[in-house]
Design a protein around this motif. Sequence first.
Motif, PDB file in Angstrom:
ATOM      1  N   PRO A 184       6.003   8.627  19.880  1.00  0.00           N
ATOM      2  CA  PRO A 184       7.151   7.774  19.613  1.00  0.00           C
ATOM      3  C   PRO A 184       8.351   8.590  19.120  1.00  0.00           C
ATOM      4  O   PRO A 184       8.200   9.585  18.410  1.00  0.00           O
ATOM      5  N   ARG A 185       9.532   8.149  19.528  1.00  0.00           N
ATOM      6  CA  ARG A 185      10.744   8.901  19.220  1.00  0.00           C
ATOM      7  C   ARG A 185      10.925   9.125  17.725  1.00  0.00           C
ATOM      8  O   ARG A 185      11.336  10.209  17.291  1.00  0.00           O
ATOM      9  N   ARG A 197      15.567   1.965  11.484  1.00  0.00           N
ATOM     10  CA  ARG A 197      14.996   2.226  12.794  1.00  0.00           C
ATOM     11  C   ARG A 197      14.410   0.976  13.437  1.00  0.00           C
ATOM     12  O   ARG A 197      13.941   1.021  14.565  1.00  0.00           O
ATOM     13  N   ALA A 198      14.393  -0.121  12.697  1.00  0.00           N
ATOM     14  CA  ALA A 198      13.768  -1.331  13.229  1.00  0.00           C
ATOM     15  C   ALA A 198      14.740  -2.076  14.114  1.00  0.00           C
ATOM     16  O   ALA A 198      15.933  -2.119  13.868  1.00  0.00           O
ATOM     17  N   ARG A 199      14.209  -2.688  15.179  1.00  0.00           N
ATOM     18  CA  ARG A 199      15.021  -3.506  16.071  1.00  0.00           C
ATOM     19  C   ARG A 199      14.365  -4.867  16.199  1.00  0.00           C
ATOM     20  O   ARG A 199      13.150  -4.983  16.240  1.00  0.00           O
ATOM     21  N   GLY A 200      15.184  -5.917  16.289  1.00  0.00           N
ATOM     22  CA  GLY A 200      14.629  -7.266  16.449  1.00  0.00           C
ATOM     23  C   GLY A 200      14.253  -7.866  15.118  1.00  0.00           C
ATOM     24  O   GLY A 200      14.387  -7.259  14.060  1.00  0.00           O
ATOM     25  N   VAL A 251       8.293   1.391  25.861  1.00  0.00           N
ATOM     26  CA  VAL A 251       8.685   0.770  24.600  1.00  0.00           C
ATOM     27  C   VAL A 251       7.527  -0.073  24.106  1.00  0.00           C
ATOM     28  O   VAL A 251       7.041  -0.954  24.823  1.00  0.00           O
ATOM     29  N   PHE A 252       7.070   0.209  22.896  1.00  0.00           N
ATOM     30  CA  PHE A 252       5.959  -0.523  22.307  1.00  0.00           C
ATOM     31  C   PHE A 252       6.474  -1.465  21.222  1.00  0.00           C
ATOM     32  O   PHE A 252       7.307  -1.079  20.393  1.00  0.00           O
ATOM     33  N   ARG A 253       5.977  -2.686  21.245  1.00  0.00           N
ATOM     34  CA  ARG A 253       6.260  -3.639  20.165  1.00  0.00           C
ATOM     35  C   ARG A 253       5.185  -3.466  19.099  1.00  0.00           C
ATOM     36  O   ARG A 253       4.006  -3.621  19.355  1.00  0.00           O
ATOM     37  N   MET A 254       5.612  -3.129  17.901  1.00  0.00           N
ATOM     38  CA  MET A 254       4.681  -2.870  16.803  1.00  0.00           C
ATOM     39  C   MET A 254       4.534  -4.109  15.928  1.00  0.00           C
ATOM     40  O   MET A 254       5.498  -4.852  15.709  1.00  0.00           O
ATOM     41  N   PHE A 258       8.834  -4.207  14.752  1.00  0.00           N
ATOM     42  CA  PHE A 258       9.943  -3.509  15.396  1.00  0.00           C
ATOM     43  C   PHE A 258       9.453  -2.991  16.745  1.00  0.00           C
ATOM     44  O   PHE A 258       8.264  -3.100  17.076  1.00  0.00           O
ATOM     45  N   GLU A 259      10.351  -2.402  17.516  1.00  0.00           N
ATOM     46  CA  GLU A 259      10.004  -1.752  18.767  1.00  0.00           C
ATOM     47  C   GLU A 259      10.241  -0.255  18.628  1.00  0.00           C
ATOM     48  O   GLU A 259      11.111   0.180  17.868  1.00  0.00           O
ATOM     49  N   GLN A 260       9.460   0.536  19.351  1.00  0.00           N
ATOM     50  CA  GLN A 260       9.681   1.977  19.356  1.00  0.00           C
ATOM     51  C   GLN A 260       9.451   2.521  20.762  1.00  0.00           C
ATOM     52  O   GLN A 260       8.542   2.093  21.469  1.00  0.00           O
TER      53      GLN A 260
END
Length: 335
Positions: A250-251, A307-310, A274-277, A167-169
């Motif tokens: 992180p938010r 909360r995950a995106r992508g 924005v960090f890609r985890m 995900f990204e955060q």
Amino acid sequence: MNLSTLDLNLLLVLHAVLEERSAARAARRLRVTPSAVSNSLARLRAQLGDPLVVRSGRGLVPTPRAQQIAPRLRAAFGEIAGAIEGDRAFDPRATTRAFTLALSDLDQICSLPAIARAYAAEMPRATLRVVSVDHLEATGGLGGGDVDATIAPAHPLPPGHHAADLFEQDSVFVVRRGHPCARRRLTREAFNSLRHIDIHIALGRGGIGNRAAVEALAAQGLHREIAAAVPTFSAAAVIAANTDLVAAMPRRIAEALARLAPLTLLEPPVAALVFRMQLVWHERTHEDEGARCFRELVIAALRDGPRARGRAAEGTRKKPSGPRDSRPTSRSPTR
């Protein structure tokens, strides 16, 4: 008898003979000649001082000594076969294996609940072991043999490592409620005038995300005067809630901690980082069926979370990724 002087291949021959009750059938099973089986039995008889098998009619009958040996040989060779063949028939619902995941306190708070729920549902008899990033570093990293996987910001991977996107955060800043900066928009000038809390997750040093954030802030004319350094996000939040210091994080962890402590979230004065985890693992466990099932469970739990995106699709990266993959991206502070 000294076991080191015994040719263990002789025991393999005896095991086949005891199961087949025929030298000829044992030879076919072992893909050798009947005379080779006979010669092996002769050598083993001499070493053990027992006939082991005697002819009876058209077959072979074990002696009492051989009858005593037979079940132990069966168990021993079964274990050896299992060790060589690996966990090919892995059953997640039946396994009692333990899988170890290294997490920062951020992911212990924000990611672990979803992982634990999925683990309890999919691997009800297995053990989930969670260790700190400090433990991961102190035990030789993912190649050290103690940890199966970890969650980390995307970065160039060392040889023999693999990763899957999760995900990204994005990041925000936290200050105490009532802080002077909480009443207005955080400007560059205000940011540079503040004193900051630094977070060193790995053995008292800034990790991947910390270094990337420092570089990105510097590129935009922002600098931090460090007043305190702590090993966890929760410790940074406690200090921020009781002083005029500010902490970046992180938010998702900031929102979680703000529900527990008197904190206010501040948007950054520039485009948010924005960090890609990713989930990262080592070549050591890459082909193991149980470890693969564990990784898929973690990926699915975090990919499908609110909360995950992508999308997260398990992939392999034996070569370091390029600079573009190793840096945080920027986006508007408005999510």
